[in-house]
Design a protein around this motif. Structure first.
Motif, short mmCIF file in Angstrom:
data_model
loop_
_atom_site.label_atom_id
_atom_site.label_comp_id
_atom_site.label_asym_id
_atom_site.label_seq_id
_atom_site.Cartn_x
_atom_site.Cartn_y
_atom_site.Cartn_z
N GLU A 180 0.83 -1.20 0.00
CA GLU A 180 0.00 0.00 0.00
C GLU A 180 0.86 1.25 0.00
OE1 GLU A 180 -2.50 -0.55 3.39
OE2 GLU A 180 -4.11 -1.48 2.22
N GLY A 181 2.02 1.18 0.67
CA GLY A 181 2.94 2.31 0.63
C GLY A 181 3.48 2.54 -0.77
N THR A 182 3.80 1.45 -1.46
CA THR A 182 4.27 1.58 -2.85
C THR A 182 3.16 2.08 -3.75
OG1 THR A 182 5.81 -0.26 -2.48
CG2 THR A 182 5.36 0.35 -4.77
N LEU A 183 1.94 1.56 -3.52
CA LEU A 183 0.80 1.99 -4.33
C LEU A 183 0.44 3.43 -4.03
CD1 LEU A 183 -1.54 1.37 -6.27
CD2 LEU A 183 -2.82 0.48 -4.30
N GLY A 184 0.45 3.81 -2.75
CA GLY A 184 0.08 5.17 -2.35
C GLY A 184 -1.40 5.27 -2.04
N PRO A 185 -1.77 6.28 -1.25
CA PRO A 185 -3.18 6.45 -0.88
C PRO A 185 -4.04 6.87 -2.06
CG PRO A 185 -1.87 8.32 -0.12
CD PRO A 185 -0.90 7.31 -0.66
N ALA A 186 -5.36 6.81 -1.84
CA ALA A 186 -6.30 7.12 -2.92
C ALA A 186 -6.21 8.58 -3.36
CB ALA A 186 -7.72 6.79 -2.47
N ASP A 187 -5.74 9.47 -2.48
CA ASP A 187 -5.66 10.89 -2.85
C ASP A 187 -4.45 11.19 -3.74
OD1 ASP A 187 -3.56 10.68 -1.11
OD2 ASP A 187 -4.30 12.13 0.35
N ARG A 220 -0.33 -0.53 -15.32
CA ARG A 220 0.07 -1.92 -15.08
C ARG A 220 0.63 -2.09 -13.67
NH1 ARG A 220 1.87 -1.60 -20.57
NH2 ARG A 220 3.98 -1.10 -19.87
N ALA A 221 1.42 -1.09 -13.23
CA ALA A 221 1.98 -1.16 -11.88
C ALA A 221 0.88 -1.11 -10.82
CB ALA A 221 2.98 -0.02 -11.66
N VAL A 222 -0.08 -0.19 -11.01
CA VAL A 222 -1.19 -0.05 -10.05
C VAL A 222 -2.04 -1.31 -10.04
CG1 VAL A 222 -3.34 1.19 -9.58
CG2 VAL A 222 -1.25 2.46 -10.13
N GLU A 223 -2.32 -1.85 -11.22
CA GLU A 223 -3.11 -3.09 -11.28
C GLU A 223 -2.39 -4.23 -10.58
OE1 GLU A 223 -3.80 -3.75 -15.39
OE2 GLU A 223 -5.16 -2.03 -15.63
N GLY A 224 -1.07 -4.32 -10.81
CA GLY A 224 -0.31 -5.38 -10.15
C GLY A 224 -0.29 -5.23 -8.64
#
Length: 751
Positions: A116-123, A423-427
């Motif tokens: 989740e840290g790599t993905l980042g928050p929804a904002d 692709r990164a976010v989906e993964g």
């Protein structure tokens, strides 16, 4: 762990609010009654109930918050309490399985937090989502540059997306996905837009054309290049041919019939001479002359008509024609026609001379082409006018198609980078979902294992032992309910004791219940989960001996949170009791500033508004401690230092040490003894009487001299270690400065 707490618009807090940040594993908050401490504990307990307040968790990972405050006491204290399940004694193998399941669940939870840290928050404030947000912002800026560049020409085409970068960018992406319009040159689109969106849009009349066919035909007449002369077999023909004066003879022939003399030489002529001359100019000659005359007349009529038509065209001032260029073309054509008319007139006068007309094709064709182009533009314009809605729709598609083509490189770069981030976010999203499923399974496994070995009885036993050890022998807890899953407070005879307990007894029972709840759960599962503990004024209504055990139990929780060895990962201690605060916050390893794992805060109410101030060290001092910063301060006041020294000597040597001042003076010899005696005399005089400038002048030199003796008093009495401890190696850069110490002292006077 909680990183930040914001309190705004609640109780006595302002709408702008106050923030506690950054928070650490241990957080001490001091404030007198009514300043707003309980509001802080309530927000931590249930932040969702306070819309204007907020709690920010580290890595977005929320823990269970257990809050001990007046609300907890009121809510929990009853004739029956929910039983607290804790891990009981069981086989080592089962406990190992529980520990392994807990470790596995924690590992999955940490993996989720990392992903989740790599993905980042929804904002989109960080991580891959942050990269996507940055990419989108840059692309929006690039698109807006396109809009700004072309807006003066296509503002109607951009209707609906002209005032927002995001909407304009969305339109670009939408057009990129589905625009199939024909690619048209930008300048043509500008002209079309100017027409379709012009004010007073109406049909335009076609421009009259010109026809120079007759004029061009005259240029090709054979008679113009022919030598037109008389009949050659007449006896005078040889003479006329030899003299080459056929035109001269023809012009004078009409005069021959007016008398018997020659019109040229005025000599008498033979009667048949006129007949021979007329025979020379035969019918063929006459026909050629007629053809020349007709050519001249026709050319003049056609030329005048053409020039007249062109003047009418110029007078139209049509927007499709460049008037300056048209006028230049007309002038060239007019000059060419004038030259040719003079040539034809010369041929008529002298038909025996061959002539050639200058061609009109090179000067007439540009005019014809210019008018044809203007009429084509008018036809296009009229087509647009006759079908404005459809043509505007076509134009909109063509404009967007042109802009897409113009900025294809920028769009392609954005799409390429976005595809990578997608692709990164989906993964990452898929990875988080998979880890979350494993985490849920691990927690379910842990709950099942906990159910096998949890019990409410150990808590009853431990609480009753603590109650008995502190003299609370008139009541105790026992299990109740159909499954022994509840607690009851009973007298020794078995009767209900809940309604007859004193306030101190109620508080102590509720605190012990809360303390054990930190290590258990009111359900058979979730016994080993991590949690945050909040103690809000836990010593109210408690006797001093009970306060000691409460302090000891809380310090045990603080130690576990500090070392990270228990279930409690973070602790908040809020109190108005100075003694309790000093006891619970005491740390022999703390230096001049607070340690890395702790924070200190003071809550004050100023003009009815609560304020929270953080401190770099423990701001709560005893009145004796608050005297020393004045001595340490190099900018000390020469007027107040006397009273400060007296109070230190009085507190330390008289009240605490039971020293006699004469005994202290006796420790010195010679002049030092006189100086010491003078110090005590000066101290007592300065602190108990008004200053007389004529009698004493406490200048810097005098203050320094007596401060030196003040230090030596501690050395002579064997208390120099205390002096060094209180003075410290350097003037403290924290709350213990004189100014800050005075501020805290003023605050403590209200306690």
């Amino acid at each position: 762990m909680i990183q930040e707490v914001t309190i705004a618009g609640e109780a006595s807090y302002s709408a702008a609010g106050e923030t506690l940040s950054p928070l650490k594993p241990i957080n001490f908050i001091f404030g007198t009654n009514g300043t707003g401490k309980t509001t802080i504990s309530r927000v931590i307990a249930n932040p969702g109930a306070y819309a204007s307040c907020g709690v920010i968790w580290k890595q977005g990972r929320e823990l269970t918050c257990l809050v001990y405050n007046s609300d907890f006491v009121a809510r929990k204290f009853a004739s029956q309490l929910p039983g607290i399940f804790t891990l009981g004694e069981t086989e080592r193998d089962t406990l190992d399985k529980i520990e392994a399941a807990k470790t596995k669940a924690a590992r999955f939870r940490d993996d989720i937090a990392q992903l989740e840290g790599t993905l980042g928050p929804a904002d989109g404030s960080s991580g891959k989502r942050g990269d996507m947000r940055t990419l989108r912002s840059q692309f929006e800026a690039d698109c807006w540059k396109v809009k700004t560049k072309h807006d003066p020409h296509f503002k109607e085409v951009f209707t609906g997306v002209r005032n927002a970068q995001a909407r304009f960018c969305d339109r670009v992406l939408s057009e990129m996905a589905g625009n199939t319009a024909r690619l048209v040159a930008l300048e043509e689109l500008k002209r079309t837009a100017a027409t379709l969106y012009a004010e007073g849009l109406e049909l335009r009349a076609a421009i009259p054309t010109i026809d120079v066919t007759d004029l061009l035909a005259t240029e090709a007449l054979p008679v113009l290049t022919k030598k037109v002369v008389g009949k050659q077999d007449v006896d005078v023909a040889a003479l006329i041919r030899r003299l080459g004066n056929s035109d001269w003879v023809r012009q004078g022939l009409p005069y021959l019939g007016q008398g018997s003399k020659c019109p040229f030489c005025q000599q008498g002529v033979e009667a048949e001479l006129a007949d021979r001359l007329n025979a020379f100019f035969d019918e063929s000659f006459i026909n050629d002359m007629a053809a020349i005359a007709a050519a001249l007349e026709s050319y003049e009529v056609s030329a005048d008509a053409t020039l007249s038509r062109l003047e009418e065209v110029a007078a139209l001032h049509s927007g499709q024609l460049d008037e300056a260029l048209l006028r230049a073309d007309i002038d060239r054509l007019s000059a060419r026609l004038a030259v040719n008319k003079r040539v034809l007139e010369a041929k008529k006068r002298e038909p025996s001379t061959p002539v050639v007309l200058e061609t009109l094709a090179d000067v007439a064709q540009p005019v014809i082409d210019r008018i044809a182009a203007a009429n084509a533009a008018i036809a296009t314009h009229n087509k647009l006018v006759n079908n404005v809605p459809s043509e505007r729709a076509t134009l909109v598609g063509q404009v967007w198609r042109c802009l897409l083509d113009e900025n294809s490189a920028t769009i392609a770069t954005y799409q390429s980078e976005k595809q990578k981030l997608d692709r990164a976010v989906e993964g990452l999203t898929a990875g988080i979902a998979a880890k979350r499923r494993l985490w849920i399974e691990a927690k379910a496994e842990l709950r099942e294992l906990e159910k096998r070995v949890t019990s409410v009885q150990p808590t009853v036993t431990e609480i009753n032992n603590l109650l008995a050890s502190f003299g609370f022998t008139g009541f105790s807890l026992k299990t109740a309910g159909d499954r022994d899953h509840l607690y009851e407070i009973v007298r020794n005879d078995g009767g209900d004791a809940a309604a007859t307990l004193s306030e101190g007894e109620k508080s102590f029972v509720c605190f012990l219940y809360f303390y054990h709840l930190l290590r258990g759960s009111v359900s058979e599962s979730d016994v080993t989960s991590d949690r945050v503990a909040v103690f809000d004024d836990p010593v109210s209504s408690l006797d001093s001996d009970v306060l000691f055990i409460v302090n000891a139990l809380i310090k045990r929780v603080l130690k576990e949170a500090c070392e990270g060895i228990g279930q409690v990962k973070q602790v908040f201690v809020l109190t108005h009791n100075i003694y309790f605060h000093k006891e619970v916050s005491f740390d022999r390893n703390r230096g001049a500033e607070c340690r890395a794992h702790e924070t200190f805060w003071i809550v004050r109410k100023v003009a009815g508004v609560s304020q929270i101030v953080g401190h770099r060290t423990n701001p709560i001092k005893t009145s004796y401690e608050l005297l020393w910063p004045e001595v340490r301060n190099p900018d000390r006041s020469t007027l107040t230092i006397q009273n400060t020294l007296r109070r230190i000597v009085e507190n330390y040597f008289k009240i605490l040490g039971n020293f006699d001042t004469d005994d202290i003076v006796a420790q010195f010899h010679g002049r030092d003894q006189l100086v010491c005696a003078s110090l005590f005399s000066w101290v007592n005089d300065g602190s108990h009487s008004a200053h007389d400038d004529l009698y004493i002048s406490a200048d810097e030199g005098l203050v320094a001299r007596y401060l030196d003796v003040f230090r030596r008093i501690f050395e002579k009495t064997g208390h120099d270690a205390h002096y060094r401890m209180m003075m410290g190696p350097e003037p403290a850069a924290s709350i213990s400065t004189a100014a800050e110490g005075a501020a805290v002292a003023a605050a403590l006077q209200t306690v």
